[in-house]
Write a protein that holds these residues in place. Structure first.
Motif, PDB file in Angstrom:
ATOM      1  N   LYS A  86       0.835  -1.214   0.000  1.00 12.17           N
ATOM      2  CA  LYS A  86       0.000   0.000   0.000  1.00 12.17           C
ATOM      3  C   LYS A  86       0.868   1.261   0.000  1.00 12.17           C
ATOM      4  CE  LYS A  86      -1.656   1.249   3.744  1.00 12.17           C
ATOM      5  NZ  LYS A  86      -2.144   1.657   5.006  1.00 12.17           N
ATOM      6  N   LYS A  90       1.164   4.147  -2.856  1.00  8.90           N
ATOM      7  CA  LYS A  90       0.853   5.541  -2.532  1.00  8.90           C
ATOM      8  C   LYS A  90       1.993   6.464  -2.952  1.00  8.90           C
ATOM      9  CE  LYS A  90      -0.884   6.643   1.474  1.00  8.90           C
ATOM     10  NZ  LYS A  90      -1.197   6.660   2.924  1.00  8.90           N
ATOM     11  N   LYS A 146      -6.793   0.229  -1.283  1.00 10.88           N
ATOM     12  CA  LYS A 146      -6.562   1.016  -0.062  1.00 10.88           C
ATOM     13  C   LYS A 146      -5.625   2.184  -0.328  1.00 10.88           C
ATOM     14  CE  LYS A 146      -6.847  -2.627   3.357  1.00 10.88           C
ATOM     15  NZ  LYS A 146      -6.062  -3.410   4.314  1.00 10.88           N
ATOM     16  N   THR A 149      -7.594   4.856  -1.986  1.00  6.41           N
ATOM     17  CA  THR A 149      -8.578   5.366  -1.032  1.00  6.41           C
ATOM     18  C   THR A 149      -7.920   6.321  -0.044  1.00  6.41           C
ATOM     19  OG1 THR A 149      -9.940   3.380  -1.231  1.00  6.41           O
ATOM     20  CG2 THR A 149     -10.255   4.704   0.750  1.00  6.41           C
ATOM     21  N   GLU A 150      -6.751   5.950   0.473  1.00  3.57           N
ATOM     22  CA  GLU A 150      -6.063   6.808   1.446  1.00  3.57           C
ATOM     23  C   GLU A 150      -5.599   8.116   0.810  1.00  3.57           C
ATOM     24  OE1 GLU A 150      -3.058   4.807   3.742  1.00  3.57           O
ATOM     25  OE2 GLU A 150      -4.489   3.311   4.478  1.00  3.57           O
ATOM     26  N   ASP A 153      -8.799  10.159   0.277  1.00  2.00           N
ATOM     27  CA  ASP A 153      -9.333  10.621   1.562  1.00  2.00           C
ATOM     28  C   ASP A 153      -8.516  11.785   2.111  1.00  2.00           C
ATOM     29  OD1 ASP A 153     -11.574   9.045   1.831  1.00  2.00           O
ATOM     30  OD2 ASP A 153     -10.621   7.535   3.095  1.00  2.00           O
TER      31      ASP A 153
END
Length: 195
Positions: A86, A90, A146, A149-150, A153
């Motif tokens: 993840k 990112k 994820k 999404t992070e 967000d």
């Protein structure tokens, strides 16, 4: 001489009705396990006259993620643990430091944000071995989701103080322009399973 008594017959005409009612009752009151799928929006099918174009992607714009038959993950040139994936994605999708080894950045005019630096050219290439365990495949997909999404967000909370899913459609589309989810899945092949 004793007379034999006849045993009265059982009326079975309503047995089928009772069995049907019991079956219906158990079907309605019991719960069944349902398989969960992955939410993915597929691209529209190409038009008849549309010519498929070769997409030339620079090496720095592509992150290769390979899951082998043992469920091991090769991310770029390194074997990593699932929990590391993840954060790698990112960093790759956002290129926060403007690194020359991470995806190219460009300035884009995004509604609500104005001119923003984006990494529109990045692609995550996911490849699986034919023998990859299904659970490993799902776990990798979840980690990829994820990561996006992070990122989304964080941008939503920075701008509006709420999570991405709580935004209206126009706000979500704006953030999706900043962090587009670009995952390309190749057909599974036999890559091998050992480090």
């Amino acid at each position: 001489m004793a007379r034999k008594r006849k045993v009265p017959g059982v009326n079975a005409t309503s047995s089928a009705d009772i069995a049907f009612m019991l079956l219906l009752f158990f079907l309605l009151t019991s719960s069944m396990d349902t398989d969960m799928g992955l939410a993915r929006r597929l691209p529209p099918p190409p038009q008849d006259k549309e010519i498929e174009k070769e997409i030339d992607i620079k090496k720095r714009n592509m992150l290769r993620v390979l899951v082998n038959t043992n469920g091991q993950i090769l991310c770029g040139d390194d074997f990593i643990e699932l929990k590391e994936l993840k954060d790698r994605v990112k960093e790759f999708a956002s290129n926060p430091t403007g690194s020359e080894t991470l995806p190219e950045q460009e300035t884009k005019d995004v509604p609500f944000f104005g001119n923003v630096i984006t990494n529109n050219k990045h692609v995550i290439s996911l490849m699986n071995d034919r023998g990859t365990p299904y659970q490993a495949y799902i776990d990798v997909q979840n980690e990829l989701a994820k990561a996006y999404t992070e990122l989304r967000d964080a941008k939503a909370k920075e701008k509006w103080g709420k999570a991405f899913v709580e935004l209206d459609d126009e706000q979500q589309k704006a953030i999706q322009q900043i962090y587009p989810q670009k995952i390309s899945e190749a057909e599974p092949k036999n890559y091998g399973g050992n480090r």
